[in-house]
Design a protein around this motif. Structure first.
Motif, mmCIF file in Angstrom:
data_model
loop_
_atom_site.group_PDB
_atom_site.id
_atom_site.type_symbol
_atom_site.label_atom_id
_atom_site.label_comp_id
_atom_site.label_asym_id
_atom_site.label_seq_id
_atom_site.Cartn_x
_atom_site.Cartn_y
_atom_site.Cartn_z
ATOM 1 N N VAL A 119 78.885 29.624 73.757
ATOM 2 C CA VAL A 119 79.170 29.002 72.469
ATOM 3 C C VAL A 119 80.279 27.964 72.618
ATOM 4 C CG1 VAL A 119 79.830 29.414 70.077
ATOM 5 C CG2 VAL A 119 78.517 31.147 71.323
ATOM 6 N N THR A 120 80.001 26.751 72.217
ATOM 7 C CA THR A 120 81.003 25.688 72.188
ATOM 8 C C THR A 120 81.571 25.583 70.769
ATOM 9 O OG1 THR A 120 79.427 23.962 71.567
ATOM 10 C CG2 THR A 120 79.675 24.441 73.940
ATOM 11 N N PRO A 121 82.645 24.808 70.579
ATOM 12 C CA PRO A 121 83.130 24.609 69.204
ATOM 13 C C PRO A 121 82.055 24.055 68.269
ATOM 14 C CG PRO A 121 84.797 23.900 70.777
ATOM 15 C CD PRO A 121 83.573 24.228 71.582
ATOM 16 N N GLU A 122 81.229 23.119 68.760
ATOM 17 C CA GLU A 122 80.146 22.584 67.933
ATOM 18 C C GLU A 122 79.140 23.668 67.584
ATOM 19 O OE1 GLU A 122 81.107 21.371 70.834
ATOM 20 O OE2 GLU A 122 81.719 19.281 70.556
ATOM 21 N N ASP A 123 78.813 24.503 68.573
ATOM 22 C CA ASP A 123 77.904 25.628 68.297
ATOM 23 C C ASP A 123 78.478 26.526 67.212
ATOM 24 O OD1 ASP A 123 76.346 24.708 70.423
ATOM 25 O OD2 ASP A 123 77.256 26.100 71.852
ATOM 26 N N GLY A 124 79.778 26.855 67.366
ATOM 27 C CA GLY A 124 80.416 27.760 66.418
ATOM 28 C C GLY A 124 80.317 27.261 64.990
ATOM 29 N N GLU A 125 80.554 25.955 64.804
ATOM 30 C CA GLU A 125 80.485 25.388 63.452
ATOM 31 C C GLU A 125 79.071 25.489 62.890
ATOM 32 O OE1 GLU A 125 82.900 24.410 61.578
ATOM 33 O OE2 GLU A 125 84.518 24.510 63.062
ATOM 34 N N SER A 126 78.076 25.156 63.709
ATOM 35 C CA SER A 126 76.686 25.191 63.236
ATOM 36 C C SER A 126 76.224 26.610 62.944
ATOM 37 C CB SER A 126 75.770 24.556 64.287
ATOM 38 O OG SER A 126 74.405 24.769 63.962
ATOM 39 N N ILE A 127 76.527 27.536 63.866
ATOM 40 C CA ILE A 127 76.093 28.921 63.676
ATOM 41 C C ILE A 127 76.782 29.520 62.460
ATOM 42 C CG2 ILE A 127 76.085 31.221 64.707
ATOM 43 C CD1 ILE A 127 75.956 29.768 67.456
ATOM 44 N N ALA A 128 78.076 29.226 62.306
ATOM 45 C CA ALA A 128 78.807 29.767 61.157
ATOM 46 C C ALA A 128 78.217 29.265 59.844
ATOM 47 C CB ALA A 128 80.280 29.377 61.257
ATOM 48 N N GLN A 129 77.908 27.981 59.781
ATOM 49 C CA GLN A 129 77.359 27.413 58.543
ATOM 50 C C GLN A 129 76.039 28.077 58.185
ATOM 51 O OE1 GLN A 129 76.412 23.222 58.775
ATOM 52 N NE2 GLN A 129 76.553 22.948 56.560
ATOM 53 N N ARG A 130 75.169 28.237 59.184
ATOM 54 C CA ARG A 130 73.860 28.836 58.906
ATOM 55 C C ARG A 130 73.973 30.329 58.610
ATOM 56 N NH1 ARG A 130 70.634 27.941 63.812
ATOM 57 N NH2 ARG A 130 72.571 27.377 64.884
ATOM 58 N N LEU A 131 74.890 30.999 59.316
ATOM 59 C CA LEU A 131 75.074 32.428 59.096
ATOM 60 C C LEU A 131 75.658 32.699 57.708
ATOM 61 C CD1 LEU A 131 74.930 35.290 60.215
ATOM 62 C CD2 LEU A 131 77.127 34.894 61.355
ATOM 63 N N LEU A 132 76.578 31.879 57.287
ATOM 64 C CA LEU A 132 77.199 32.073 55.969
ATOM 65 C C LEU A 132 76.200 31.886 54.835
ATOM 66 C CD1 LEU A 132 80.641 30.335 56.567
ATOM 67 C CD2 LEU A 132 80.216 32.785 56.240
ATOM 68 N N ALA A 133 75.127 31.148 55.085
ATOM 69 C CA ALA A 133 74.087 30.985 54.063
ATOM 70 C C ALA A 133 73.398 32.314 53.752
ATOM 71 C CB ALA A 133 73.058 29.956 54.522
ATOM 72 N N ARG A 134 73.533 33.294 54.654
ATOM 73 C CA ARG A 134 72.959 34.624 54.401
ATOM 74 C C ARG A 134 73.934 35.530 53.645
ATOM 75 N NH1 ARG A 134 68.399 33.387 54.147
ATOM 76 N NH2 ARG A 134 67.728 35.561 54.278
ATOM 77 N N ARG A 135 75.107 35.012 53.337
ATOM 78 C CA ARG A 135 76.139 35.734 52.582
ATOM 79 C C ARG A 135 76.436 37.121 53.170
ATOM 80 N NH1 ARG A 135 72.739 34.311 48.040
ATOM 81 N NH2 ARG A 135 72.417 36.536 47.679
ATOM 82 N N PRO A 136 76.764 37.196 54.469
ATOM 83 C CA PRO A 136 77.005 38.516 55.076
ATOM 84 C C PRO A 136 78.219 39.200 54.454
ATOM 85 C CG PRO A 136 77.753 36.749 56.532
ATOM 86 C CD PRO A 136 77.010 36.089 55.400
#
Length: 400
Positions: free
Chosen positions: A117-134
């Motif tokens: 995971v790179t910083p760019e990966d982290g931002e993208s994964i976080a944005q998409r993951l947060l859309a699931r409202r964990p």
């Protein structure tokens, strides 16, 4: 280039470590994979400028398109979209088999993510993951580059509970990768970015609490309940040894020596070092090693082919393999360093070797367990109900 330099330094730092050598043997070193991935990114030719008619360079640049594609290959959209809304989500490395198994049994919803995971990966994964409202994100074992996901999640959703479950022990501090990850995890906790740390080694939570860390004990569980002991051929007596060859805290040699005293025994397992094979020859131990790591989906079937599985190690948390073995209908002998069978005198007396480096004691347990396979599995069925209930309670406390 700074990221590449950091990866190179880390790669060389652990090059002589036990963890690296095992990973190299299996061609699945997480750091090696990260190093190669970053090297490929930095060595890739620069994309030509977008045509002037393009509406937006950021939107149409081949370089950005390639980066977006790479991020989604690490964590595909469909994997995130498969997660339900408003539930706790565990995140685990797909190649860390024991940790992955633990997470899959303890949590209902699991996202697999490599240590690339790179910083760019982290931002993208976080944005998409947060859309699931964990309700919470629970990182398993803390692969080093998960730090970028922690940073991104905390930046985008400061109130989201981000927890880590640490599956190691303090005895692994000499291993560079484990030590670096442990210190980073604790640092992120002190910064308020990781809220809580779970530990599967009983007692470690008390030590970390003394250091001011919000730490909780978690008891591993396995949901599969055996119907009965497996039916296996009388001969050969197959004894499974599935340790990863040369890990210093999980050497197989006492178990191999014990197996040499069992008439008609054959040791089976995944991989074996040259020294293990020499040891088998010296002690006259028949063996059949697969020469490869067993994928998680195949493991129950492999475990079920044995009469007994052996997992007597010098240092342990709450290993999944013994639970997986019982789930497959095969007793498993363990050392005195797990939390298993604490309240069951019968299973304790049949399965726990009091001194893990006593080959004769292991041999005696093997003989006793072979003679009582059916009774042991029947007793485990009763024990597992209470064990799993206790495990669920530790998880509930951890997430509350």
């Amino acid at each position: 280039m700074a990221l590449l330099a950091d990866a190179t330094a880390r790669y060389r730092e652990i090059e002589s470590s036990v963890a690296y050598r095992v990973g190299l043997r299996l061609s699945k070193s997480p750091i090696g994979k990260m190093y190669r991935a970053i090297t490929r990114r930095c060595a890739a030719p620069v994309a030509p400028p977008a045509p002037s008619s393009a509406p937006s360079e950021a939107a149409t640049s081949p370089k950005n398109s390639a980066l977006s594609a790479r991020i989604r290959s690490i964590c595909p959209d469909e994997a995130i979209l498969a997660l339900p809304l408003d539930k706790p989500v565990a995140v685990a490395h797909p190649d860390w088999l024991g940790i992955r198994s633990s997470a899959a049994q303890m949590f209902d919803h699991l996202l697999l993510l490599t240590d690339e995971v790179t910083p760019e990966d982290g931002e993208s994964i976080a944005q998409r993951l947060l859309a699931r409202r964990p309700q919470a994100v629970v990182l398993q074992g803390f692969p080093f580059t998960y730090q970028h996901l922690v940073q991104a999640l905390h930046r985008q959703a400061p109130d989201l509970p981000i927890h880590v479950v640490w599956h190691g022990t303090f005895m692994q501090a000499p291993e560079d990768y484990a030590w670096r990850s442990f210190r980073l995890m604790c640092a992120l906790h002190r910064q308020g970015k990781i809220r809580r740390i779970g530990l599967v080694k009983k007692g470690q939570e008390q030590i970390l609490r003394h250091r001011g860390i919000d730490a909780h004990y978690l008891l591993n569980m396995y949901r599969v309940m055996p119907e009965a002991a497996t039916n296996v051929a009388v001969a050969p007596i197959k004894l499974g040894i599935w340790s990863i060859s040369e890990l210093k805290h999980k050497p197989p040699y006492e178990m191999l020596a014990a197996a040499s005293t069992i008439e008609g025994a054959q040791v089976v397992g995944s991989v074996a070092s040259e020294r293990m094979l020499e040891f088998c020859k010296e002690f006259g131990v028949a063996h059949r090693f697969l020469g490869r790591m067993v994928p998680q989906a195949e493991m129950p079937a492999q475990l079920a082919t044995t009469h007994l599985n052996l997992y007597v190690t010098l240092n342990e948390c709450a290993p999944m393999l013994p639970l997986e073995s019982f789930g497959a209908g095969v007793p498993c002998i363990v050392g005195p360093n797990t939390p298993y069978f604490e309240n069951n005198p019968y299973l304790q007396s049949r399965l726990i070797v009091p001194v893990p480096d006593d080959a004769y004691a292991i041999a005696q347990k093997i003989k006793l367990a072979l003679s009582e396979r059916d009774q042991i599995i029947a007793a485990y069925r009763e024990y597992a109900v209470e064990h799993n209930a206790e495990s669920a309670l530790t998880l509930q406390r951890f997430l509350s």
